[in-house]
Design a protein around this motif. Sequence first.
Motif, PDB file in Angstrom:
ATOM      1  N   GLY A  35       2.802  12.536  -2.868  1.00  0.00           N
ATOM      2  CA  GLY A  35       3.957  12.801  -2.032  1.00  0.00           C
ATOM      3  C   GLY A  35       3.901  12.172  -0.659  1.00  0.00           C
ATOM      4  O   GLY A  35       4.847  12.314   0.124  1.00  0.00           O
ATOM      5  N   ARG A  36       2.796  11.462  -0.351  1.00  0.00           N
ATOM      6  CA  ARG A  36       2.658  10.839   0.965  1.00  0.00           C
ATOM      7  C   ARG A  36       2.618   9.318   0.876  1.00  0.00           C
ATOM      8  O   ARG A  36       3.246   8.616   1.655  1.00  0.00           O
ATOM      9  CB  ARG A  36       1.372  11.322   1.647  1.00  0.00           C
ATOM     10  CG  ARG A  36       1.381  12.801   2.018  1.00  0.00           C
ATOM     11  CD  ARG A  36       0.016  13.198   2.527  1.00  0.00           C
ATOM     12  NE  ARG A  36      -0.014  14.538   3.060  1.00  0.00           N
ATOM     13  CZ  ARG A  36      -1.100  15.176   3.442  1.00  0.00           C
ATOM     14  NH1 ARG A  36      -2.272  14.568   3.316  1.00  0.00           N
ATOM     15  NH2 ARG A  36      -1.052  16.404   3.918  1.00  0.00           N
ATOM     16  N   GLN A  37       1.818   8.825  -0.063  1.00  0.00           N
ATOM     17  CA  GLN A  37       1.630   7.382  -0.173  1.00  0.00           C
ATOM     18  C   GLN A  37       1.527   6.999  -1.639  1.00  0.00           C
ATOM     19  O   GLN A  37       0.752   7.585  -2.388  1.00  0.00           O
ATOM     20  CB  GLN A  37       0.367   6.937   0.572  1.00  0.00           C
ATOM     21  CG  GLN A  37       0.105   5.432   0.499  1.00  0.00           C
ATOM     22  CD  GLN A  37      -1.116   5.006   1.309  1.00  0.00           C
ATOM     23  OE1 GLN A  37      -1.578   5.750   2.176  1.00  0.00           O
ATOM     24  NE2 GLN A  37      -1.616   3.812   1.044  1.00  0.00           N
ATOM     25  N   ALA A  38       2.309   6.002  -2.026  1.00  0.00           N
ATOM     26  CA  ALA A  38       2.277   5.498  -3.401  1.00  0.00           C
ATOM     27  C   ALA A  38       2.395   3.986  -3.367  1.00  0.00           C
ATOM     28  O   ALA A  38       3.234   3.433  -2.649  1.00  0.00           O
ATOM     29  CB  ALA A  38       3.405   6.106  -4.230  1.00  0.00           C
ATOM     30  N   LEU A  39       1.556   3.317  -4.125  1.00  0.00           N
ATOM     31  CA  LEU A  39       1.583   1.851  -4.163  1.00  0.00           C
ATOM     32  C   LEU A  39       2.882   1.369  -4.787  1.00  0.00           C
ATOM     33  O   LEU A  39       3.362   1.918  -5.776  1.00  0.00           O
ATOM     34  CB  LEU A  39       0.392   1.345  -4.966  1.00  0.00           C
ATOM     35  CG  LEU A  39       0.186  -0.175  -5.039  1.00  0.00           C
ATOM     36  CD1 LEU A  39      -1.301  -0.492  -5.080  1.00  0.00           C
ATOM     37  CD2 LEU A  39       0.843  -0.762  -6.287  1.00  0.00           C
TER      38      LEU A  39
ATOM     39  N   ALA B  56       0.812  -1.211   0.000  1.00  0.00           N
ATOM     40  CA  ALA B  56       0.000   0.000   0.000  1.00  0.00           C
ATOM     41  C   ALA B  56       0.845   1.260   0.000  1.00  0.00           C
ATOM     42  O   ALA B  56       0.359   2.338  -0.351  1.00  0.00           O
ATOM     43  CB  ALA B  56      -0.935   0.012   1.210  1.00  0.00           C
ATOM     44  N   THR B  57       2.126   1.136   0.361  1.00  0.00           N
ATOM     45  CA  THR B  57       3.002   2.303   0.404  1.00  0.00           C
ATOM     46  C   THR B  57       4.430   1.863   0.097  1.00  0.00           C
ATOM     47  O   THR B  57       4.716   0.669   0.000  1.00  0.00           O
ATOM     48  CB  THR B  57       2.938   2.984   1.785  1.00  0.00           C
ATOM     49  OG1 THR B  57       3.595   4.235   1.733  1.00  0.00           O
ATOM     50  CG2 THR B  57       3.558   2.116   2.866  1.00  0.00           C
TER      51      THR B  57
ATOM     52  N   ALA C 223       1.359   4.090   5.579  1.00  0.00           N
ATOM     53  CA  ALA C 223       0.083   3.933   4.880  1.00  0.00           C
ATOM     54  C   ALA C 223      -0.962   4.718   5.665  1.00  0.00           C
ATOM     55  O   ALA C 223      -0.883   4.830   6.883  1.00  0.00           O
ATOM     56  CB  ALA C 223      -0.308   2.461   4.790  1.00  0.00           C
ATOM     57  N   TYR C 224      -1.951   5.246   4.954  1.00  0.00           N
ATOM     58  CA  TYR C 224      -2.914   6.148   5.587  1.00  0.00           C
ATOM     59  C   TYR C 224      -4.338   5.632   5.439  1.00  0.00           C
ATOM     60  O   TYR C 224      -4.664   4.900   4.509  1.00  0.00           O
ATOM     61  CB  TYR C 224      -2.824   7.554   4.966  1.00  0.00           C
ATOM     62  CG  TYR C 224      -1.510   8.244   5.242  1.00  0.00           C
ATOM     63  CD1 TYR C 224      -1.338   9.026   6.375  1.00  0.00           C
ATOM     64  CD2 TYR C 224      -0.438   8.110   4.355  1.00  0.00           C
ATOM     65  CE1 TYR C 224      -0.137   9.656   6.623  1.00  0.00           C
ATOM     66  CE2 TYR C 224       0.772   8.740   4.599  1.00  0.00           C
ATOM     67  CZ  TYR C 224       0.913   9.513   5.745  1.00  0.00           C
ATOM     68  OH  TYR C 224       2.115  10.134   5.999  1.00  0.00           O
ATOM     69  N   GLU C 225      -5.150   6.055   6.398  1.00  0.00           N
ATOM     70  CA  GLU C 225      -6.577   5.827   6.310  1.00  0.00           C
ATOM     71  C   GLU C 225      -7.280   7.163   6.516  1.00  0.00           C
ATOM     72  O   GLU C 225      -6.728   8.095   7.098  1.00  0.00           O
ATOM     73  CB  GLU C 225      -7.056   4.816   7.362  1.00  0.00           C
ATOM     74  CG  GLU C 225      -6.836   5.250   8.797  1.00  0.00           C
ATOM     75  CD  GLU C 225      -7.300   4.210   9.802  1.00  0.00           C
ATOM     76  OE1 GLU C 225      -7.580   4.589  10.946  1.00  0.00           O
ATOM     77  OE2 GLU C 225      -7.391   3.018   9.435  1.00  0.00           O
ATOM     78  N   VAL C 226      -8.498   7.257   6.013  1.00  0.00           N
ATOM     79  CA  VAL C 226      -9.264   8.496   6.102  1.00  0.00           C
ATOM     80  C   VAL C 226     -10.504   8.231   6.933  1.00  0.00           C
ATOM     81  O   VAL C 226     -11.273   7.311   6.658  1.00  0.00           O
ATOM     82  CB  VAL C 226      -9.659   9.001   4.698  1.00  0.00           C
ATOM     83  CG1 VAL C 226     -10.438  10.295   4.812  1.00  0.00           C
ATOM     84  CG2 VAL C 226      -8.418   9.211   3.866  1.00  0.00           C
TER      85      VAL C 226
END
Length: 762
Positions: A544-548, A491-492, A498-501
């Motif tokens: 810029g924060r999370q990339a698969l 996921a990152t 990795a982030y959740e909303v």
Amino acid sequence: MDQWKAPLGLLGEDVLRRLSKMLDNSSCGWRQLARVMAEDPRFHSSESEMTHYSLQVLRNIGSPSRTLLARLADQSCTVELLLWGLKTMDHHNAVEYLTQTLSRQIQIITQPQSQQVQAGAKVTLFCRASGPPGLCYQWFKGKEEILNGVFPKLVLFPFHSANQGHYICRVSLGGSCVFSLWAHVRLEAFSAGCPSSFFFGSVSGLRISTQPQSQALTEGETLLLECRAVSNPPAQYEWYHNSEPLKLHQTHSLKIPCVTTAQRGKYTCKAFNLYHKVWSEEAVVTIGPISTDASWVETDARSPPSVVETQEPDDRQRESEKFAVQKTETPHPPVEQFYATDKVALLIGNMNYAHHRQLCAPIADVHELANLLRQMDFKVVSLLDLNWHEMHSAVTGFLLLLDKGVYGLLYFAGHGYENYGNSFMVPIDAPASCTSEHCLCVQNILTRMQDKETGLNVFLLDMCRKRNIHDDVLVQTGLLKVTANIVFGYATCIDARAYEVKNEEVSNGIFIRFLKQRVCEDEKVTVMLDRVAEDMGRCRITHGRQALELRSNLSERRCLTDHIQTEQCSESYSARTLHWTVAHVLPKSQTLHFDCGVIVQLGFAAEFSNVMVIYTRIQKKPANIINCSAQLTDFPVDVEIDLKKTNQDTPLEAGSLLLIKEELPTEAHSRYTRVFGLQRLKKELVFTVCLHYTYSNLDEEIQENQTVTAGKPLVSKLNLYSFSGPTSDATASGVVSVCDANQPQEATFDELLDTPQPLISE
């Protein structure tokens, strides 16, 4: 269900007790049976377990054989496997008794049939069974029992809209029972002269996602057409050639090798399930003479043909000429269709950590991914909030379902980290300063999966990959085989979070929010994940924060949507299906009769493999009773119950954010209770139904209680708590968590689309 394939526990206590008496001896008894059954690793008994069996003779009614048979039943042993074991050890008396007993078991010989009728008509459903005398019949409409349906024949007259639905019959005798097939009875919904394909094609809930494509072939080539539908429950398929059904082709793909001119024409596919049906677009197949060019190689039907100019006005002729030019000028390797011998998925979502920050998204992420994978015929095990022992047991059970050619998928949402190229999943009981000793190494799981000779191994890790400063141990994983079948979807990126909303009701992880839009696409797994990565890259809030990150050595075009082919492994497929089914059996609905005349219906619904919702409904009450309600109390300490959310008016108030209202009744006088942590249930689930009521001429409230035994529902049968291994309760005070303990401001996904701001990590 074939009685020989049935779980051992369905034999009934009387049969098992009789077998136990035959096996309680030293010459040809339970010890010999245990050694024979140990040839299958699933049924291996350790020395401590053998000692436990033998010590049963010290109890007044103890039996080593009965204890062994109970363990085999818990491990999903079938009647067929037990019979094989008895034959192998030459226990002729036990074999003869079991064979004769099975020959007298219940078998349904007449199934109820689905019908479409007019309003006011008389509908009759039949269900007849053979077996011992005294068979009892029960009819159900959906999950609701029909009180007067106690005969092999069920009559609905006059039939009206409220009678529409799915009907099933339960035939029982003592503790044994079998169910008929579902029969769907509905009103005619279209007028005379209106073709059924037109009506059902417009119904929502079933849509064609992949249409069959027209093709131009030459004699001797292979025709491959595909039609895929998205629906719940999953769709079935029927193919038609020039409006004639092709009875041997009933999967989403139509493959005809070595075609001749007899196969030219129009092809259509009908997709259908219990509720809907829809027709695909027509695919026109033209077949020309055999090519004389010996250097030609069959082209990939998925690659677009080269554009060729032609003056020929006939479209089919133009397509044929274009295809011929491609064959001579741009040869491609032949298309190879890949199959899975089965598809199995383990989904784990950890949220409620003891020593780490709590997470919100895994509950929705696991639920949504599970539903999508089921549409692609995966056997899904979905589990929430597992400790170290339970995660190890779950993975071990997952590995038991794998075999040669099986597609295995493991998804984890929760806290995690990555050290020296190895990824570690953090259980909910891991200490704040956890190390690899307290976690599960993904690469070790991969090594064990490859030992099963799986056809495809997919890991989707929705967790942080930051370096763990408290763990300086280099874990030595097993050597990976060069099988070209591994796909990692992180996921990152490395050393990133990795982030959740957080939404008002249901939160999603960023990864799943984009993955669920593409996971059912009929594309090579890596191509599908590449598209997910592109979608994430276009999202402003994650830029810029999370990339698969995708890692793969998959050289074949294997897709999660590949068809399951079981011809070469039907026995192992059946055994695997049975093993999975046993872990997903819900208790049967019950009708409780209280002394005051009130009748309470008790029902069960699965939210996850280890989470269940129990509902009570006042089905009938005398006219002189008011303020009547049924509440559940006195649950075992093994399972988890939120006392503030028990016996609520709606599933949402009970803490279930995910069960749609079609899965649970929402009538008045219903109460809902959510039971989670079923993997920790050591004995049967026993609780109390407490009925509170008041008579119209009295002010004092009266209470009646009934005790209910619901057996071991869902995954509790697997005894995940019993995994034996090193302890995981080590703690170290004063050390920060593996993941960042700071909690950035929460925001809804829609707000973040407008104004970038910090997300919640993991």
